[in-house]
Design an enzyme around this catalytic site. Sequence first.
Site, mmCIF file in Angstrom:
data_model
loop_
_atom_site.group_PDB
_atom_site.id
_atom_site.type_symbol
_atom_site.label_atom_id
_atom_site.label_comp_id
_atom_site.label_asym_id
_atom_site.label_seq_id
_atom_site.Cartn_x
_atom_site.Cartn_y
_atom_site.Cartn_z
ATOM 1 N N HIS A 1 -1.650 6.402 -4.178
ATOM 2 C CA HIS A 1 -1.764 6.707 -2.752
ATOM 3 C C HIS A 1 -3.078 6.211 -2.156
ATOM 4 O O HIS A 1 -4.134 6.234 -2.793
ATOM 5 C CB HIS A 1 -1.570 8.203 -2.475
ATOM 6 C CG HIS A 1 -2.469 9.118 -3.230
ATOM 7 N ND1 HIS A 1 -2.284 10.475 -3.246
ATOM 8 C CD2 HIS A 1 -3.565 8.893 -3.999
ATOM 9 C CE1 HIS A 1 -3.206 11.052 -3.982
ATOM 10 N NE2 HIS A 1 -4.000 10.101 -4.446
ATOM 11 N N ASN A 2 -2.960 5.725 -0.938
ATOM 12 C CA ASN A 2 -4.102 5.290 -0.122
ATOM 13 C C ASN A 2 -4.797 4.026 -0.634
ATOM 14 O O ASN A 2 -5.877 3.683 -0.168
ATOM 15 C CB ASN A 2 -5.128 6.408 0.050
ATOM 16 C CG ASN A 2 -4.533 7.632 0.722
ATOM 17 O OD1 ASN A 2 -4.309 8.653 0.085
ATOM 18 N ND2 ASN A 2 -4.234 7.512 2.006
#
EC number: 2.3.1.191
Length: 347
Positions: A246-247
């Site tokens: 994520h991210n």
Amino acid sequence: MTHPASPDFTLAELAERLGAHLVGGDEARRMTGLATLKEAGPDQVAFVANRSYLKDLATTRAGAVLLHSKHADVCPVARLELDNPYLGYAQLSRLFDPSLAPPQGGVHPTAVVADDVAMGDRVEIGPNAVVEAGVELGDDVVIGAGCVIGAHTCIGAESRLHPNVTVSYGVVIGKRAILHSGCVIGADGFGFAHDGGRWHKIAQLGGVVLGDDVEVGSCSSIDRGALDDTVIGNDVKIDSQVQIAHNVRIGDHSALAGCVGIAGSTRVGRNCMLGGGVGLSGHLTICDGVQVTGMSLVTNSIHEPGVYSSGTGAMPNAQWRRNAVRFKQLDDIARRLVRLEKRDQEG
């Protein structure tokens, strides 16, 4: 929804599409495929992109050979001369790939498509695919059999999803994307809080954005962001069995070989290449123009372009065991060396 048979082209058409110079042969002669110098027949095109295969050029039976002009004297058949034969080979491979034929359009009767899905022209949706509410599909999009497209996802024109791709809700996919079977785009990121006794899940509220011309290999995963989006830039190529947490953000034109793993919130720059099995720790910054060789582990940010490696090569186990003992002594040796240098300077 049936694709046509393998396409065929005249030598003149191939020369025009490649921007190549045709020398010899009949311009109207039709070529039906691409093959190696050894195996090509009179209706196939072969190519020379590596000097090690020049030995096969003089005896080839190909209808034409794609090559650099410096090798023209050895070629016994028609030539398609190009400064970058390997790039020409890449273009030829797509021309002769029947799976890349323009879609015919249509929704298979077993597909489940929400009433409000916005579909462009010539969209194909295969058997048992599921397309949820609010999805937008651009012109010439192909959704393979068994794919699941989550609600409010946007897929750009000319993108192709091979069978059994899963795209979660709220994902944005650019134009001309290729997603191979088994890849998952937009699954939850690995986010949990610990209270000292058990884990508590953190809802992943961000999304995933793929740029134009992105390719994702089979069984790769790109997780949705915790709050902000996970972002994959334009023309990024991702091999099979890659994990992007994520991210993460990956810059334009970067390439990731198989089994790469990138931990959360790491930034990879433009024009980077990560070899097979490379691991990047979380919250790092990798600048533009970095190449990391296979099986390397990166635990610190990289701020200068170049080639980076880590790890040691394989060796006999007995030697490895001796070296492992010495690894543990390196800090003590370094401290002793500093003391000796300081003593010499003072003396």
